[in-house]
Write a protein that holds these residues in place. Structure first.
Motif, mmCIF file in Angstrom:
data_model
loop_
_atom_site.group_PDB
_atom_site.id
_atom_site.type_symbol
_atom_site.label_atom_id
_atom_site.label_comp_id
_atom_site.label_asym_id
_atom_site.label_seq_id
_atom_site.Cartn_x
_atom_site.Cartn_y
_atom_site.Cartn_z
ATOM 1 N N GLY A 23 0.782 -1.229 0.000
ATOM 2 C CA GLY A 23 0.000 0.000 0.000
ATOM 3 C C GLY A 23 0.812 1.275 0.000
ATOM 4 O O GLY A 23 0.272 2.348 0.234
ATOM 5 N N ASN A 24 2.101 1.181 -0.264
ATOM 6 C CA ASN A 24 2.965 2.364 -0.307
ATOM 7 C C ASN A 24 3.513 2.576 -1.706
ATOM 8 O O ASN A 24 3.698 1.615 -2.453
ATOM 9 C CB ASN A 24 4.141 2.202 0.664
ATOM 10 C CG ASN A 24 3.741 2.479 2.083
ATOM 11 O OD1 ASN A 24 3.337 3.583 2.407
ATOM 12 N ND2 ASN A 24 3.831 1.470 2.933
ATOM 13 N N PRO A 25 3.824 3.826 -2.052
ATOM 14 C CA PRO A 25 4.438 4.072 -3.361
ATOM 15 C C PRO A 25 5.859 3.512 -3.414
ATOM 16 O O PRO A 25 6.556 3.447 -2.398
ATOM 17 C CB PRO A 25 4.470 5.594 -3.486
ATOM 18 C CG PRO A 25 3.841 6.147 -2.272
ATOM 19 C CD PRO A 25 3.558 5.045 -1.314
ATOM 20 N N LEU A 26 6.278 3.101 -4.586
ATOM 21 C CA LEU A 26 7.640 2.598 -4.778
ATOM 22 C C LEU A 26 8.663 3.652 -4.368
ATOM 23 O O LEU A 26 9.698 3.330 -3.790
ATOM 24 C CB LEU A 26 7.856 2.202 -6.235
ATOM 25 C CG LEU A 26 6.963 1.086 -6.768
ATOM 26 C CD1 LEU A 26 7.184 0.903 -8.260
ATOM 27 C CD2 LEU A 26 7.187 -0.198 -6.016
ATOM 28 N N SER A 27 8.346 4.913 -4.669
ATOM 29 C CA SER A 27 9.263 6.013 -4.334
ATOM 30 C C SER A 27 9.464 6.149 -2.824
ATOM 31 O O SER A 27 10.480 6.680 -2.380
ATOM 32 C CB SER A 27 8.743 7.322 -4.923
ATOM 33 O OG SER A 27 7.437 7.587 -4.436
ATOM 34 N N TYR A 28 8.528 5.679 -2.043
ATOM 35 C CA TYR A 28 8.662 5.687 -0.588
ATOM 36 C C TYR A 28 9.437 4.458 -0.119
ATOM 37 O O TYR A 28 10.302 4.550 0.752
ATOM 38 C CB TYR A 28 7.272 5.729 0.058
ATOM 39 C CG TYR A 28 7.276 5.794 1.562
ATOM 40 C CD1 TYR A 28 7.764 6.908 2.234
ATOM 41 C CD2 TYR A 28 6.774 4.743 2.318
ATOM 42 C CE1 TYR A 28 7.760 6.973 3.619
ATOM 43 C CE2 TYR A 28 6.761 4.800 3.707
ATOM 44 C CZ TYR A 28 7.249 5.915 4.349
ATOM 45 O OH TYR A 28 7.248 5.974 5.716
ATOM 46 N N LEU A 29 9.148 3.299 -0.695
ATOM 47 C CA LEU A 29 9.798 2.056 -0.277
ATOM 48 C C LEU A 29 11.310 2.077 -0.518
ATOM 49 O O LEU A 29 12.057 1.492 0.261
ATOM 50 C CB LEU A 29 9.174 0.857 -0.985
ATOM 51 C CG LEU A 29 7.722 0.550 -0.618
ATOM 52 C CD1 LEU A 29 7.203 -0.616 -1.455
ATOM 53 C CD2 LEU A 29 7.577 0.265 0.862
ATOM 54 N N VAL A 30 11.766 2.747 -1.577
ATOM 55 C CA VAL A 30 13.208 2.779 -1.859
ATOM 56 C C VAL A 30 13.973 3.584 -0.805
ATOM 57 O O VAL A 30 15.187 3.493 -0.731
ATOM 58 C CB VAL A 30 13.527 3.319 -3.278
ATOM 59 C CG1 VAL A 30 12.944 2.414 -4.342
ATOM 60 C CG2 VAL A 30 13.065 4.748 -3.444
ATOM 61 N N ARG A 31 13.263 4.323 0.013
ATOM 62 C CA ARG A 31 13.907 5.129 1.052
ATOM 63 C C ARG A 31 14.208 4.323 2.321
ATOM 64 O O ARG A 31 14.761 4.849 3.269
ATOM 65 C CB ARG A 31 13.020 6.324 1.383
ATOM 66 C CG ARG A 31 12.915 7.296 0.216
ATOM 67 C CD ARG A 31 11.945 8.431 0.460
ATOM 68 N NE ARG A 31 12.169 9.059 1.738
ATOM 69 C CZ ARG A 31 11.231 9.742 2.394
ATOM 70 N NH1 ARG A 31 10.029 9.886 1.875
ATOM 71 N NH2 ARG A 31 11.496 10.268 3.556
ATOM 72 N N PHE A 32 13.846 3.039 2.335
ATOM 73 C CA PHE A 32 14.068 2.181 3.496
ATOM 74 C C PHE A 32 15.190 1.186 3.216
ATOM 75 O O PHE A 32 14.955 0.144 2.626
ATOM 76 C CB PHE A 32 12.797 1.393 3.842
ATOM 77 C CG PHE A 32 11.742 2.203 4.511
ATOM 78 C CD1 PHE A 32 11.675 2.278 5.897
ATOM 79 C CD2 PHE A 32 10.813 2.905 3.763
ATOM 80 C CE1 PHE A 32 10.696 3.022 6.516
ATOM 81 C CE2 PHE A 32 9.828 3.655 4.377
ATOM 82 C CZ PHE A 32 9.768 3.714 5.764
#
Length: 146
Positions: free
Chosen positions: A32-41
């Motif tokens: 449920g999160n954008p890919l652009s957010y997930l790459v920040r983890f």
């Protein structure tokens, strides 16, 4: 764990409004999160420590997506009917937990159908398209339907 206490206003026609406080807790997930957010983890999403946008520690591909694809590459390329068989709901829930917490898949004996079904759910749950709209027509330009 994130605690929330929103207030639900229940409006009854020709009646009084009722205010209901809803209390709940949820655990952060890669679903449920954008890919652009997930790459920040660089670590598990459940740890809740995203890097600032543009940080050199940001990944080029979400690690959750990489982990599932790597499992399927190593264990599922020769599997007949891959992506057409239903996965086990129990295994899919465990896979999701592993993705959110960074737990190794090696601790479990996951079947490829459950992993493939989890991949489809992960793709379906993201808020961005996997192929940016600006590149989609170019990606499909050589495609000829059978």
């Amino acid at each position: 764990k994130i605690d929330q206490q929103p207030v639900l206003v229940l409006h009854v026609d020709n009646g009084a409004d009722h205010f209901v406080v809803i209390k709940g807790s949820y655990l952060p997930s890669c679903f449920g999160n954008p890919l652009s957010y997930l790459v920040r983890f660089p670590g598990p999403v459940r740890d809740g420590n995203p890097e600032p946008e543009g940080s050199p520690k940001c990944l080029s591909l979400p690690k959750e997506l990489w982990r599932v694809l790597d499992f399927l590459y190593k264990s599922g390329l020769d599997e007949p009917g891959l992506f057409s068989n239903a996965g086990s709901p129990e295994q899919m829930e465990l896979i999701r937990e592993c993705l959110d917490t960074g737990t190794s898949f090696d601790e479990y004996n996951f079947d490829v159908d459950s992993m493939a079904a989890t991949l489809l759910r992960l793709i379906h749950s993201t808020l961005d398209p996997f192929i940016p709209r600006a590149l989609l027509s170019g990606a499909l330009s050589g495609y000829t339907p059978a």
